[in-house]
Design a protein around this motif. Structure first.
Motif, PDB file in Angstrom:
ATOM      1  N   ASP A 116      -5.003 -16.312  25.818  1.00  0.00           N
ATOM      2  CA  ASP A 116      -3.598 -16.727  25.804  1.00  0.00           C
ATOM      3  C   ASP A 116      -2.989 -16.510  24.423  1.00  0.00           C
ATOM      4  N   VAL A 117      -1.789 -15.937  24.398  1.00  0.00           N
ATOM      5  CA  VAL A 117      -1.088 -15.747  23.129  1.00  0.00           C
ATOM      6  C   VAL A 117       0.304 -16.369  23.195  1.00  0.00           C
ATOM      7  N   GLY A 118       0.777 -16.846  22.031  1.00  0.00           N
ATOM      8  CA  GLY A 118       2.083 -17.486  21.954  1.00  0.00           C
ATOM      9  C   GLY A 118       3.013 -16.692  21.056  1.00  0.00           C
ATOM     10  N   GLU A 119       4.247 -16.524  21.503  1.00  0.00           N
ATOM     11  CA  GLU A 119       5.257 -15.799  20.738  1.00  0.00           C
ATOM     12  C   GLU A 119       6.514 -16.652  20.682  1.00  0.00           C
ATOM     13  N   SER A 120       7.318 -16.483  19.612  1.00  0.00           N
ATOM     14  CA  SER A 120       8.493 -17.341  19.536  1.00  0.00           C
ATOM     15  C   SER A 120       9.817 -16.594  19.544  1.00  0.00           C
ATOM     16  N   ARG A 121       9.778 -15.251  19.521  1.00  0.00           N
ATOM     17  CA  ARG A 121      11.034 -14.498  19.557  1.00  0.00           C
ATOM     18  C   ARG A 121      11.002 -13.463  20.658  1.00  0.00           C
ATOM     19  N   ASP A 122      12.048 -13.484  21.467  1.00  0.00           N
ATOM     20  CA  ASP A 122      12.087 -12.611  22.639  1.00  0.00           C
ATOM     21  C   ASP A 122      11.913 -11.139  22.292  1.00  0.00           C
ATOM     22  N   GLN A 123      12.701 -10.659  21.327  1.00  0.00           N
ATOM     23  CA  GLN A 123      12.691  -9.218  21.056  1.00  0.00           C
ATOM     24  C   GLN A 123      11.333  -8.724  20.588  1.00  0.00           C
ATOM     25  N   GLU A 124      10.753  -9.508  19.670  1.00  0.00           N
ATOM     26  CA  GLU A 124       9.447  -9.146  19.139  1.00  0.00           C
ATOM     27  C   GLU A 124       8.393  -9.182  20.252  1.00  0.00           C
ATOM     28  N   ALA A 125       8.432 -10.230  21.057  1.00  0.00           N
ATOM     29  CA  ALA A 125       7.427 -10.394  22.109  1.00  0.00           C
ATOM     30  C   ALA A 125       7.544  -9.296  23.155  1.00  0.00           C
ATOM     31  N   ARG A 126       8.779  -8.949  23.491  1.00  0.00           N
ATOM     32  CA  ARG A 126       9.019  -7.915  24.489  1.00  0.00           C
ATOM     33  C   ARG A 126       8.372  -6.598  24.055  1.00  0.00           C
TER      34      ARG A 126
END
Ligand SMILES: *Cc1c(COP(=O)(O)O)cnc(C)c1O
Length: 233
Positions: free
Chosen positions: A58-68
């Motif tokens: 499992d990984v966690g991301e906090s910004r939509d653009q970066e994660a996308r």
């Protein structure tokens, strides 16, 4: 090329797993009760590939653009968690890459995510983010504890969202144990309404022991595994 980074991540992961094991032992809890979410924000997609190869699921991301962008690049199969603030207009983007949205904190976001999931013909797991900060603190996201019940009812009545539990960040200048004890009380109340909402996502690099002592079922660890975050661009 990635050998050095791989051994670095492997060593820091082992240290974090050791800390989690000790915290579970101290709390008299089985280690299997606490999941590790590795927070990969600001780090490259190649780190996610290495982490997956090292057993992270499992990984966690906090910004939509970066994660996308990273989601499009990563081949390994991991579960993607959104842990940052979600703007209503970004709900559809987020619903396309996230498997779990941990930062659901207001009614408009519940409806936006529900419609987004419907239009993508998928289901989304959600956690309600509880704000543990004093009332006079600038808003870091999260719903007030007294607003959680109504939000939970809204998620339970949605068509595409599955309510899995709660998420919170400890306030900066309070003993995290006191804050996580409040979170645990909110969780007990939630369970009466939603017995399946078993997840309590709490605890970061600096306070995972306190979170595990107070009932966390998931810790979100960035720095202690990946190193110091590069400055946000
Ligand atoms: C960045 C972040 C984390 C990870 O914090 P570390 O101190 O680097 O372990 C956890 N939760 C949230 C919501 C975050 O934004």
């Amino acid at each position: 090329m990635n050998d050095h980074r791989r051994s670095e991540l492997s060593a820091s992961l082992a240290q974090v797993r050791e800390r989690m094991g000790q915290a579970c032992a101290a709390a008299g809890r089985p280690v299997a009760e606490v999941d590790l979410l590795v927070v990969t924000k600001t780090f490259p997609a190649s780190d996610i590939e290495l982490l997956a190869a090292l057993g992270c699921t499992d990984v966690g991301e906090s910004r939509d653009q970066e994660a996308r962008a990273k989601h499009a690049e990563v081949a390994a199969s991991v579960r993607w968690h959104m842990i940052g603030q979600v703007q209503r207009k970004k709900a559809r983007h987020v619903a396309a890459w996230a498997d779990v949205v941990e930062s659901v904190d207001r009614p408009e976001l519940v409806s936006a995510l529900d419609s987004a999931a419907a239009s993508l013909d998928r289901r989304l797991d959600v956690l309600l983010q509880v704000c543990l900060d004093p009332v006079d603190r600038p808003d870091r996201g999260g719903a007030r504890p007294e607003a959680i019940e109504a939000l939970a009812e809204q998620v339970l009545a949605s068509t595409r969202l599955d309510l899995r539990g709660l998420m919170a960040v400890a306030p900066v200048d309070e003993d995290p144990r006191a804050a996580f004890a409040r979170l645990e009380r909110v969780h007990q109340a939630l369970l009466r309404l939603a017995p399946g909402a078993l997840t309590v996502s709490a605890g970061m690099s600096g306070d995972l022991e306190a979170a595990i002592a107070l009932g966390a079922t998931q810790v979100r660890i960035g720095g202690a595994i990946l190193g110091n975050r590069p400055p946000l661009k």
